[in-house]
Structure formats: C-alpha cells, structure tokens
Write an enzyme that holds these catalytic residues in place. Sequence first.
Site, PDB file in Angstrom:
ATOM      1  N   CYS A   1       0.840  -1.210   0.000  1.00 39.82           N
ATOM      2  CA  CYS A   1       0.000   0.000   0.000  1.00 39.82           C
ATOM      3  C   CYS A   1       0.870   1.253   0.000  1.00 39.82           C
ATOM      4  O   CYS A   1       0.637   2.190  -0.760  1.00 39.82           O
ATOM      5  CB  CYS A   1      -0.926   0.007   1.207  1.00 39.82           C
ATOM      6  N   ALA A   2       1.876   1.258   0.843  1.00 39.13           N
ATOM      7  CA  ALA A   2       2.794   2.399   0.920  1.00 39.13           C
ATOM      8  C   ALA A   2       3.507   2.601  -0.413  1.00 39.13           C
ATOM      9  O   ALA A   2       3.646   3.730  -0.897  1.00 39.13           O
ATOM     10  CB  ALA A   2       3.796   2.191   2.054  1.00 39.13           C
TER      11      ALA A   2
END
Length: 167
Positions: free
Chosen positions: A60-61
Amino acid sequence: MSKTAFQGSTVNLAGEFIKTGITAPDFTMVKGDLSQFKLSETRGKFVVLNIFPSLDTGVCATSVRKFNQMAANMDNTVVLAISKDLPFAQGRFCSTEGIANVIPLSDFRNPSDFDTNYGVLIADGPLSGLLARSVVVINPAGEVIYTELVPEITQEPNYEAALAVIK
C-alpha cells in the site's frame, strides 16, 4: 458479488466492483485536517482513485509513493489515496514520505457508501471491513474510464495501464 484474494485465499467483496462506462458515484471522505472532501470537487479533471487496505503495509505504501511520483508530471489530474486508515495516520505517512502530489482520504466514517457503491469493501477474511486494492480512473466528465481490481491484495496495481488512459 466480486471476489479477490488475500495470500492465496478467496475474499468476497460487498457488492459488485465498479464498471467502466458509468458516471462515477459521488462520495464524501475525510482529509487530514478532518474537513470533508467530495469527489464532485474534482469535476473537470482526470481523477485516479488508488484504493487499498492500509498504509501500514508495504504494498500500500509503495502504491502511494509510485502514484505520487507519476502524478508530479501529470497535468489536469488528481490522485486520491483512499483507505480506512485514520486521517492522522495518513497525514503522518505523507509527511514522513514527502508525499505532496496525492490527496490522502479516509473512508473511516460511517455511514459511507463509497465502499459498497464502488464494490471495494472486503466482506470476509482477515481484512474484513477494509478496502480491496484497486484503481479507478475517472475522466473530466465524471465517467469511469478504467478499473482494476487487483486479483491478489498483496500485489501492486498496474500503474502504467491506469495512467495510459489519461491523455
């Protein structure tokens, strides 16, 4: 009912994943300063919805970092990073990472109909209640022109395909 997978196990989503060719349903989410943000505020621009479970995971990051880099060179385009993370956590991540070209939005408030209108609410499994990794691109007229429901939540989306529809 749409499906995806998490670590090889099938995961059901609430409703059907959004389709291309329709008008994108408007939604209201929360920005880092706790003010509201409406999709309708972006009318007249291309909008990339980068939807994911949580900034506290590596994939996600990475997706937020990559879309941030790509968005720096895109005219008339807004990238929205959407998760159920609290706005405070999103703000901390963006400050630490130098994210300046993406608007982080939290879908933590209920009742929100974004997750079911777009068909991205994970209905079962260990990530139940979070959002499935997906990308939706909306044109300046408000129509959905690209969608990707990533088949395995632990995989990155196809950034190039999503951005190729923006010309």
